[in-house]
Write a protein that holds these residues in place. Structure first.
Motif, PDB file in Angstrom:
ATOM      1  N   UNK A  17     -11.447   3.620 -40.586  1.00  0.00           N
ATOM      2  CA  UNK A  17     -12.681   3.428 -39.807  1.00  0.00           C
ATOM      3  C   UNK A  17     -13.618   4.603 -40.112  1.00  0.00           C
ATOM      4  N   UNK A  18     -14.791   4.562 -39.529  1.00  0.00           N
ATOM      5  CA  UNK A  18     -15.751   5.652 -39.700  1.00  0.00           C
ATOM      6  C   UNK A  18     -15.719   6.633 -38.519  1.00  0.00           C
ATOM      7  N   UNK A  19     -14.664   6.601 -37.695  1.00  0.00           N
ATOM      8  CA  UNK A  19     -14.633   7.452 -36.498  1.00  0.00           C
ATOM      9  C   UNK A  19     -14.743   8.932 -36.853  1.00  0.00           C
ATOM     10  N   UNK A  20     -13.970   9.414 -37.800  1.00  0.00           N
ATOM     11  CA  UNK A  20     -14.031  10.834 -38.134  1.00  0.00           C
ATOM     12  C   UNK A  20     -15.425  11.211 -38.639  1.00  0.00           C
ATOM     13  N   UNK A  21     -16.032  10.349 -39.435  1.00  0.00           N
ATOM     14  CA  UNK A  21     -17.390  10.597 -39.940  1.00  0.00           C
ATOM     15  C   UNK A  21     -18.394  10.663 -38.780  1.00  0.00           C
ATOM     16  N   UNK A  22     -18.268   9.735 -37.820  1.00  0.00           N
ATOM     17  CA  UNK A  22     -19.149   9.722 -36.640  1.00  0.00           C
ATOM     18  C   UNK A  22     -18.997  11.023 -35.858  1.00  0.00           C
ATOM     19  N   UNK A  23     -17.761  11.459 -35.680  1.00  0.00           N
ATOM     20  CA  UNK A  23     -17.526  12.704 -34.932  1.00  0.00           C
ATOM     21  C   UNK A  23     -18.117  13.899 -35.679  1.00  0.00           C
ATOM     22  N   UNK A  24     -17.924  13.949 -36.978  1.00  0.00           N
ATOM     23  CA  UNK A  24     -18.476  15.064 -37.767  1.00  0.00           C
ATOM     24  C   UNK A  24     -20.011  15.056 -37.740  1.00  0.00           C
ATOM     25  N   UNK A  70     -24.788   3.725 -26.992  1.00  0.00           N
ATOM     26  CA  UNK A  70     -23.399   4.137 -27.178  1.00  0.00           C
ATOM     27  C   UNK A  70     -22.910   3.681 -28.554  1.00  0.00           C
ATOM     28  N   UNK A  71     -21.986   4.416 -29.088  1.00  0.00           N
ATOM     29  CA  UNK A  71     -21.433   4.141 -30.417  1.00  0.00           C
ATOM     30  C   UNK A  71     -20.228   3.218 -30.266  1.00  0.00           C
ATOM     31  N   UNK A  72     -20.098   2.240 -31.150  1.00  0.00           N
ATOM     32  CA  UNK A  72     -18.923   1.361 -31.191  1.00  0.00           C
ATOM     33  C   UNK A  72     -18.272   1.499 -32.554  1.00  0.00           C
ATOM     34  N   UNK A  73     -16.962   1.732 -32.546  1.00  0.00           N
ATOM     35  CA  UNK A  73     -16.177   1.790 -33.772  1.00  0.00           C
ATOM     36  C   UNK A  73     -15.133   0.686 -33.684  1.00  0.00           C
ATOM     37  N   UNK A  74     -15.135  -0.197 -34.670  1.00  0.00           N
ATOM     38  CA  UNK A  74     -14.133  -1.267 -34.713  1.00  0.00           C
ATOM     39  C   UNK A  74     -12.936  -0.799 -35.517  1.00  0.00           C
ATOM     40  N   UNK A  75     -11.748  -1.229 -35.076  1.00  0.00           N
ATOM     41  CA  UNK A  75     -10.529  -0.845 -35.783  1.00  0.00           C
ATOM     42  C   UNK A  75      -9.592  -2.041 -35.913  1.00  0.00           C
ATOM     43  N   UNK A  76      -8.665  -1.923 -36.863  1.00  0.00           N
ATOM     44  CA  UNK A  76      -7.695  -2.984 -37.140  1.00  0.00           C
ATOM     45  C   UNK A  76      -6.262  -2.467 -37.041  1.00  0.00           C
ATOM     46  N   UNK A  77      -6.098  -1.259 -36.566  1.00  0.00           N
ATOM     47  CA  UNK A  77      -4.811  -0.558 -36.530  1.00  0.00           C
ATOM     48  C   UNK A  77      -4.776   0.240 -35.223  1.00  0.00           C
ATOM     49  N   UNK A  78      -3.600   0.537 -34.680  1.00  0.00           N
ATOM     50  CA  UNK A  78      -3.568   1.326 -33.445  1.00  0.00           C
ATOM     51  C   UNK A  78      -4.295   2.674 -33.545  1.00  0.00           C
ATOM     52  N   UNK A  79      -4.244   3.314 -34.697  1.00  0.00           N
ATOM     53  CA  UNK A  79      -4.903   4.601 -34.916  1.00  0.00           C
ATOM     54  C   UNK A  79      -6.388   4.359 -35.163  1.00  0.00           C
ATOM     55  N   UNK A 133     -16.896  17.485 -26.275  1.00  0.00           N
ATOM     56  CA  UNK A 133     -18.115  17.210 -27.046  1.00  0.00           C
ATOM     57  C   UNK A 133     -18.447  15.721 -27.065  1.00  0.00           C
ATOM     58  N   UNK A 134     -17.420  14.867 -26.872  1.00  0.00           N
ATOM     59  CA  UNK A 134     -17.626  13.411 -26.890  1.00  0.00           C
ATOM     60  C   UNK A 134     -16.543  12.744 -26.056  1.00  0.00           C
ATOM     61  N   UNK A 135     -16.885  11.585 -25.512  1.00  0.00           N
ATOM     62  CA  UNK A 135     -15.949  10.749 -24.765  1.00  0.00           C
ATOM     63  C   UNK A 135     -15.588   9.550 -25.635  1.00  0.00           C
ATOM     64  N   UNK A 166     -22.164  12.272 -26.739  1.00  0.00           N
ATOM     65  CA  UNK A 166     -21.829  10.958 -27.296  1.00  0.00           C
ATOM     66  C   UNK A 166     -20.716  10.240 -26.522  1.00  0.00           C
ATOM     67  N   UNK A 167     -20.900   8.937 -26.379  1.00  0.00           N
ATOM     68  CA  UNK A 167     -19.908   8.048 -25.768  1.00  0.00           C
ATOM     69  C   UNK A 167     -19.551   7.030 -26.843  1.00  0.00           C
ATOM     70  N   UNK A 168     -18.261   6.982 -27.168  1.00  0.00           N
ATOM     71  CA  UNK A 168     -17.795   6.145 -28.277  1.00  0.00           C
ATOM     72  C   UNK A 168     -16.786   5.139 -27.755  1.00  0.00           C
ATOM     73  N   UNK A 169     -17.090   3.878 -27.962  1.00  0.00           N
ATOM     74  CA  UNK A 169     -16.177   2.790 -27.585  1.00  0.00           C
ATOM     75  C   UNK A 169     -15.424   2.353 -28.833  1.00  0.00           C
TER      76      UNK A 169
END
Length: 162
Positions: free
Chosen positions: A87-94, A73-82, A6-8, A43-46
């Protein structure tokens, strides 16, 4: 042609990692996948990492200029390996009704592994192609062996390889 999820999700393909194993080859292969996802309007998420070594806004923080990243394309910034952690990644996916993801990027044993394990725990179906992550040689294994080792752990436990 491998099935599309569904997304990359492209993890940490930043200039700080440009000297990792087969980085340029991986960028080429990721761009092939991006093209297929774009053609299917998926969706393509970096994912873009920040920390004390890869400082937000610095040259090393920038995504590789060789990637086919577009403004939509969507960009999600993170501060942790996960990539899901604080982050808002799960919200973006939902919000995009994503239940399956294809993951690729860097670093195999850190950010890719942490994100794969968490995505699996959240119930996402995860697809990958072989050799679509990269890392560096370490004190115990060369990069190719690290990639193979983690692909073996992921295979049929967390990931469906295509």
């Amino acid at each position: 042609m491998p099935e599309l999820a569904d997304a990359l999700i492209i993890v940490d393909m930043q200039k700080a990692l440009q000297y990792s194993y087969n980085f340029n080859g991986l960028v080429h292969n990721i761009n092939d996948r991006i093209s297929q996802y774009r053609q299917s309007n998926k969706p393509i998420i970096f994912i873009q990492h920040n920390d004390q070594d890869v400082v937000r806004g610095s040259d090393l923080w920038q995504l590789s200029g060789k990637l086919d990243k577009q403004k939509e394309d969507i960009v999600v910034e993170k501060f942790h390996p996960n990539a899901f952690y604080q982050t808002n990644l799960n919200k973006v996916l939902m919000q995009n009704s994503v239940r399956s993801i294809e993951l690729c990027g860097a670093q195999t044993e850190y950010c890719c592994n942490a994100t794969i394990v968490m995505a699996h725990g959240l119930g996402y179906k995860i697809f990958m192609e072989h050799d679509m992550t990269t890392t560096f040689d370490n004190d115990y294994m060369i990069a190719e062996n690290t990639i193979s080792f983690f692909e073996n752990i992921w295979n049929q436990r967390f990931v469906t390889f295509q």
